[in-house]
Design a protein around this motif. Structure first.
Motif, PDB file in Angstrom:
ATOM      1  N   SER A  49      63.250   0.693 -58.789  1.00 34.57           N
ATOM      2  CA  SER A  49      62.196   0.861 -58.443  1.00 34.57           C
ATOM      3  C   SER A  49      62.464   1.791 -57.213  1.00 34.57           C
ATOM      4  CB  SER A  49      61.415  -0.320 -57.889  1.00 34.57           C
ATOM      5  OG  SER A  49      59.990  -0.016 -57.606  1.00 34.57           O
ATOM      6  N   CYS A  50      62.129   2.998 -57.265  1.00 35.99           N
ATOM      7  CA  CYS A  50      62.823   3.806 -56.247  1.00 35.99           C
ATOM      8  C   CYS A  50      61.175   4.467 -55.425  1.00 35.99           C
ATOM      9  CB  CYS A  50      63.284   5.113 -56.749  1.00 35.99           C
ATOM     10  SG  CYS A  50      64.620   4.617 -57.589  1.00 35.99           S
ATOM     11  N   SER A  51      61.108   4.463 -54.084  1.00 36.34           N
ATOM     12  CA  SER A  51      60.031   4.630 -53.422  1.00 36.34           C
ATOM     13  C   SER A  51      60.114   5.462 -52.208  1.00 36.34           C
ATOM     14  CB  SER A  51      59.246   3.104 -52.964  1.00 36.34           C
ATOM     15  OG  SER A  51      58.945   2.517 -54.030  1.00 36.34           O
ATOM     16  N   ASN A  52      59.015   6.320 -52.138  1.00 34.35           N
ATOM     17  CA  ASN A  52      59.079   7.030 -50.743  1.00 34.35           C
ATOM     18  C   ASN A  52      57.932   6.159 -49.883  1.00 34.35           C
ATOM     19  OD1 ASN A  52      58.614   8.669 -48.461  1.00 34.35           O
ATOM     20  ND2 ASN A  52      58.192  10.437 -49.492  1.00 34.35           N
ATOM     21  N   PHE A  53      58.227   5.612 -48.792  1.00 35.72           N
ATOM     22  CA  PHE A  53      57.388   4.842 -47.746  1.00 35.72           C
ATOM     23  C   PHE A  53      56.639   5.895 -46.829  1.00 35.72           C
ATOM     24  CE2 PHE A  53      60.413   2.177 -49.551  1.00 35.72           C
ATOM     25  CZ  PHE A  53      59.805   1.107 -50.320  1.00 35.72           C
ATOM     26  N   GLU A  54      57.078   7.193 -46.775  1.00 34.32           N
ATOM     27  CA  GLU A  54      56.576   8.029 -45.812  1.00 34.32           C
ATOM     28  C   GLU A  54      56.875   7.341 -44.430  1.00 34.32           C
ATOM     29  OE1 GLU A  54      52.758   9.768 -46.616  1.00 34.32           O
ATOM     30  OE2 GLU A  54      53.410  10.613 -48.592  1.00 34.32           O
ATOM     31  N   ASP A  55      55.657   7.468 -43.609  1.00 36.04           N
ATOM     32  CA  ASP A  55      56.167   6.784 -42.207  1.00 36.04           C
ATOM     33  C   ASP A  55      55.521   5.440 -42.160  1.00 36.04           C
ATOM     34  OD1 ASP A  55      53.306   7.179 -42.052  1.00 36.04           O
ATOM     35  OD2 ASP A  55      53.284   8.963 -40.743  1.00 36.04           O
ATOM     36  N   PHE A  56      54.819   4.978 -43.310  1.00 36.15           N
ATOM     37  CA  PHE A  56      54.468   3.759 -43.158  1.00 36.15           C
ATOM     38  C   PHE A  56      55.331   2.604 -42.574  1.00 36.15           C
ATOM     39  CE2 PHE A  56      52.919  -0.328 -45.168  1.00 36.15           C
ATOM     40  CZ  PHE A  56      51.564  -0.271 -45.103  1.00 36.15           C
TER      41      PHE A  56
ATOM     42  N   ASN B 133      63.897   3.840 -50.434  1.00 31.92           N
ATOM     43  CA  ASN B 133      64.893   2.920 -50.697  1.00 31.92           C
ATOM     44  C   ASN B 133      64.435   2.982 -52.512  1.00 31.92           C
ATOM     45  OD1 ASN B 133      63.336   0.639 -51.778  1.00 31.92           O
ATOM     46  ND2 ASN B 133      62.865   0.210 -49.607  1.00 31.92           N
ATOM     47  N   GLY B 134      65.615   2.537 -53.215  1.00 32.49           N
ATOM     48  CA  GLY B 134      65.511   2.097 -54.425  1.00 32.49           C
ATOM     49  C   GLY B 134      66.759   1.343 -54.961  1.00 32.49           C
TER      50      GLY B 134
ATOM     51  N   LEU C 130      69.857   1.402 -52.378  1.00 32.03           N
ATOM     52  CA  LEU C 130      69.838   2.782 -51.954  1.00 32.03           C
ATOM     53  C   LEU C 130      68.804   2.812 -50.747  1.00 32.03           C
ATOM     54  CD1 LEU C 130      70.715   4.940 -54.729  1.00 32.03           C
ATOM     55  CD2 LEU C 130      72.212   4.213 -53.492  1.00 32.03           C
ATOM     56  N   VAL C 131      69.244   3.521 -49.701  1.00 31.15           N
ATOM     57  CA  VAL C 131      68.210   3.556 -48.276  1.00 31.15           C
ATOM     58  C   VAL C 131      68.453   4.977 -48.066  1.00 31.15           C
ATOM     59  CG1 VAL C 131      67.356   2.719 -46.160  1.00 31.15           C
ATOM     60  CG2 VAL C 131      67.934   1.247 -48.072  1.00 31.15           C
ATOM     61  N   GLN C 132      67.282   5.634 -47.760  1.00 30.82           N
ATOM     62  CA  GLN C 132      67.344   6.780 -46.997  1.00 30.82           C
ATOM     63  C   GLN C 132      66.573   6.789 -45.632  1.00 30.82           C
ATOM     64  OE1 GLN C 132      67.866  10.669 -48.741  1.00 30.82           O
ATOM     65  NE2 GLN C 132      68.847   9.637 -50.606  1.00 30.82           N
ATOM     66  N   ILE C 133      66.971   7.611 -44.787  1.00 31.67           N
ATOM     67  CA  ILE C 133      66.017   7.880 -43.502  1.00 31.67           C
ATOM     68  C   ILE C 133      65.965   9.233 -43.316  1.00 31.67           C
ATOM     69  CG2 ILE C 133      65.613   7.227 -41.067  1.00 31.67           C
ATOM     70  CD1 ILE C 133      65.931   4.632 -42.740  1.00 31.67           C
ATOM     71  N   VAL C 134      64.988   9.939 -43.494  1.00 31.75           N
ATOM     72  CA  VAL C 134      64.961  11.317 -43.811  1.00 31.75           C
ATOM     73  C   VAL C 134      63.700  12.172 -42.857  1.00 31.75           C
ATOM     74  CG1 VAL C 134      65.759  11.273 -45.921  1.00 31.75           C
ATOM     75  CG2 VAL C 134      63.438  11.602 -45.499  1.00 31.75           C
ATOM     76  N   PRO C 135      64.116  13.401 -42.263  1.00 29.50           N
ATOM     77  CA  PRO C 135      62.747  13.750 -41.890  1.00 29.50           C
ATOM     78  C   PRO C 135      61.485  14.148 -42.745  1.00 29.50           C
ATOM     79  CG  PRO C 135      65.056  15.088 -41.488  1.00 29.50           C
ATOM     80  CD  PRO C 135      65.054  14.130 -42.473  1.00 29.50           C
ATOM     81  N   PRO C 136      60.777  13.832 -42.207  1.00 29.06           N
ATOM     82  CA  PRO C 136      59.291  13.708 -42.888  1.00 29.06           C
ATOM     83  C   PRO C 136      59.120  15.010 -44.175  1.00 29.06           C
ATOM     84  CG  PRO C 136      58.534  13.496 -40.985  1.00 29.06           C
ATOM     85  CD  PRO C 136      60.217  13.924 -40.622  1.00 29.06           C
ATOM     86  N   ARG C 137      59.459  16.227 -43.722  1.00 27.42           N
ATOM     87  CA  ARG C 137      59.238  17.239 -44.920  1.00 27.42           C
ATOM     88  C   ARG C 137      60.225  17.140 -45.873  1.00 27.42           C
ATOM     89  NH1 ARG C 137      62.578  20.868 -41.193  1.00 27.42           N
ATOM     90  NH2 ARG C 137      60.778  21.623 -40.030  1.00 27.42           N
ATOM     91  N   ASP C 138      61.347  16.506 -45.789  1.00 25.80           N
ATOM     92  CA  ASP C 138      62.282  16.097 -46.894  1.00 25.80           C
ATOM     93  C   ASP C 138      61.920  15.029 -47.801  1.00 25.80           C
ATOM     94  OD1 ASP C 138      63.414  18.436 -45.738  1.00 25.80           O
ATOM     95  OD2 ASP C 138      65.009  17.291 -44.627  1.00 25.80           O
TER      96      ASP C 138
ATOM     97  N   TYR D 121      58.784   5.741 -58.566  1.00 23.11           N
ATOM     98  CA  TYR D 121      59.194   5.756 -59.521  1.00 23.11           C
ATOM     99  C   TYR D 121      59.970   4.486 -60.094  1.00 23.11           C
ATOM    100  CZ  TYR D 121      58.736  10.796 -59.147  1.00 23.11           C
ATOM    101  OH  TYR D 121      58.296  12.047 -58.990  1.00 23.11           O
ATOM    102  N   ASP D 122      59.596   4.079 -61.054  1.00 22.41           N
ATOM    103  CA  ASP D 122      60.358   2.767 -61.826  1.00 22.41           C
ATOM    104  C   ASP D 122      61.284   3.407 -62.902  1.00 22.41           C
ATOM    105  OD1 ASP D 122      59.325   0.877 -60.134  1.00 22.41           O
ATOM    106  OD2 ASP D 122      58.269  -0.323 -61.936  1.00 22.41           O
ATOM    107  N   ILE D 123      62.476   2.834 -62.910  1.00 18.30           N
ATOM    108  CA  ILE D 123      63.249   3.201 -64.189  1.00 18.30           C
ATOM    109  C   ILE D 123      63.311   2.129 -65.048  1.00 18.30           C
ATOM    110  CG2 ILE D 123      65.673   3.915 -64.647  1.00 18.30           C
ATOM    111  CD1 ILE D 123      66.036   4.956 -61.837  1.00 18.30           C
ATOM    112  N   GLU D 124      63.079   2.388 -66.039  1.00 20.50           N
ATOM    113  CA  GLU D 124      63.085   1.278 -67.043  1.00 20.50           C
ATOM    114  C   GLU D 124      64.104   1.253 -68.406  1.00 20.50           C
ATOM    115  OE1 GLU D 124      58.040   0.226 -66.845  1.00 20.50           O
ATOM    116  OE2 GLU D 124      58.980   1.034 -68.699  1.00 20.50           O
TER     117      GLU D 124
END
Length: 448
Positions: free
Chosen positions: A377-384, A408-409, A311-319, A360-363
């Motif tokens: 493994s679900c991560s927010n990369f912010e603007d990195f 993504n996750g 799963l991949v998301q591209i979102v506005p920073p505040r969201d 967040y890791d889901i185990e």
RNA sequence: GGAGAGAUGGCCGAGUGGUCGAAGGCGCACCCCUGCUAAGGGUGUAUACGUCAAAAGCGUAUCGAGGGUUCAAAUCCCUCUCUCUCCGCCA
């Protein structure tokens, strides 16, 4: 990539936050090279401005039919100093860039302290691990007893860390993929995409695997010019101006769909109306597993090749932090529907991946190992990542392009999901029940 | 694999060495006019980086990418990448 401004204007504070990951940054060296950069860049740009002004004057003089030879003389003296300054600037910027590309993301404030997985914090559990009235076997035994899972033949064909599956087991594996894709597209609003499995180095730099983690990847060598073409070029008219060299066009097998999918928005300015972008993608994933010798050598837990729905998301920073919670929930939903017990942990600062700001890791519960094992493994990369790949959106409030946030996750790792089913749904007679949610995908089959 | 044509700003498109970051059009934003639609008029409308506490200003870079020639390159030369057309081959 971190905002270079942070490393200039707020270096000490930034380094302190990075220290939570257990890394140290040589601030003195960084500050020194930065000081050098400033001096040389200003100097080079001054010389250019001077040259441009003189060139313009020459143009104007010639247009009026005046003699410009004196100014031309002056202008020609700038060249050498400028070339030198530019070369120096390039050298400094390359050095600086190498340093910056090697610095990981800053952990979000909500990320707990810790050096390794022992610092991770469980945030919730779902489901009760099943009580067996016999000793549960691990998935290798379950699969091999059914005659549907074969590591030996895979080793013959390819080597260690590969598997061959057959019959209903192979079908169940495929069914899981369909099931996950259907759920995420139908109920969670993701758009399915199909992408290349071989990607170039720019894409891997964008998501952060390169330049630092090349050893984890499978590289496919590929060069663009063959000897014949090079020879022809060398025999061409302007021999001295021909710069023939083989260009490395090597491709890499993707370690995760995150790479091709997130790079869909590389060098793109996304229309705010199209946000958030939500993609789901099934691909095989290829990992060299360098450095994991001796770890999880048995079974399907750690393979060179495995399937994953991403799963991949591209979102506005505040969201983006709300999106991280939602995305994690989307992955959890798969396990809930499959009735597989799991827990969610927040990775501590020292255990997070290079590009992530929060993970967040889901185990999932594995009776064969009597413990929870990572399945997502679900991560927010912010603007990195967005800064590395120039993935932007046009903010309606400022009407300016700004860096987007990427997330993504796994939703989920298919091989490990299959492992979890084999172990959690095994029967004493060696058969394995098919979770009811999956039965429509295997022609109603109730067990294998 | 062979032959040819291309790549310019959000889009279309002009520009073959010099006041070109780039005409014109479309789109978009704001304003004016118009009794509310349509039409018309005006103004504005790239990005990155540097300098600066910040803004303004100023400077630098960017016309697919890289290199070269030149005082000066969108424009000339070389290489590469990608796109399109035709032929061949192919799942």
């Amino acid at each position: 990539m971190l905002d270079p401004k942070l490393l200039r204007a707020d270096l000490d504070n930034t380094v302190r936050k990075l220290a939570r990951r257990g890394i140290t940054v040589d601030t003195a060296a960084l500050a020194a090279i930065e000081e050098q950069r400033k001096r040389v860049q200003v100097h080079a740009e001054q010389l250019q401005a001077e040259r441009n002004a003189k060139s313009k004057a020459i143009g104007m003089a010639k247009a009026k039919g005046e003699d410009a030879s004196k100014v031309m003389q002056e202008a020609s003296t700038i060249g050498a100093a400028l070339t030198q300054a530019q070369a120096e600037l390039e050298r400094i910027q390359t050095a600086l860039n190498d340093v910056v590309l090697g610095i990981p993301n800053i952990p979000h404030e909500s990320v707990p302290e810790g050096h390794d997985e022992r610092g991770n914090i469980e945030v919730r559990r779902w489901g009760e691990p099943r009580k067996f009235d016999f000793t549960p076997k691990d998935h290798v035994e379950v699969g091999e007893r059914l005659g549907l899972m074969d590591f030996e033949v895979a080793a013959k064909i390819s080597g260690a860390r590969f598997v061959v599956m057959k019959g209903t087991l192979a079908r169940l594996h495929r069914a899981l993929i369909q099931f996950m894709l259907d759920l995420h597209t139908r109920d969670h609003g993701y758009v399915e995409v199909y992408v290349p499995y071989l990607v170039n180095s720019a894409s891997l730099r964008g998501t952060g695997q390169l330049p630092k983690f090349e050893a984890d990847l499978f590289k496919v060598p590929h060069e663009s010019i063959d000897d014949e073409v090079a020879l022809k070029a060398l025999q061409g008219k302007d021999n001295d101006s021909v710069a023939v060299k083989k260009i490395d066009r090597s491709l890499y097998l993707i370690p995760t769909a995150e790479v091709p999918v997130t790079n869909l928005v590389r060098d793109v300015i996304v229309d705010a109306k199209e946000m958030p972008l939500k993609f789901v993608c099934h691909t095989p994933c290829f990992r060299s597993e360098a450095g994991s010798y001796g770890k999880d050598t048995r079974g399907m837990i750690r393979q060179h090749q495995f399937e994953k729905v991403e799963l991949v998301q591209i979102v506005p920073p505040r969201d983006s932090y709300a999106a991280l919670e939602a995305l994690t929930g989307h992955a959890e939903k798969i396990l809930q529907l499959l009735q597989l017990p799991y827990r969610v942990v927040t990775l501590c600062a020292g255990d997070m991946g290079f590009s992530a700001a929060k993970t967040y890791d889901i185990e999932v519960w594995l009776p064969g190992q009597n413990r929870y094992r990572e399945i997502s493994s679900c991560s927010n990369f912010e603007d990195f990542q967005a800064r590395r790949m120039q993935a932007r959106w046009r903010n309606p409030e400022t009407s300016k392009p700004e860096l987007a946030h990427t997330l993504n996750g796994s939703g989920l790792a298919v091989g490990r999901t299959l492992v979890a089913i084999l172990e959690n749904y095994q029967q004493q007679d060696g058969r394995v029940q098919v979770p009811s949610a999956l039965r429509p995908y295997v022609g109603g089959l109730e067990s294998i």
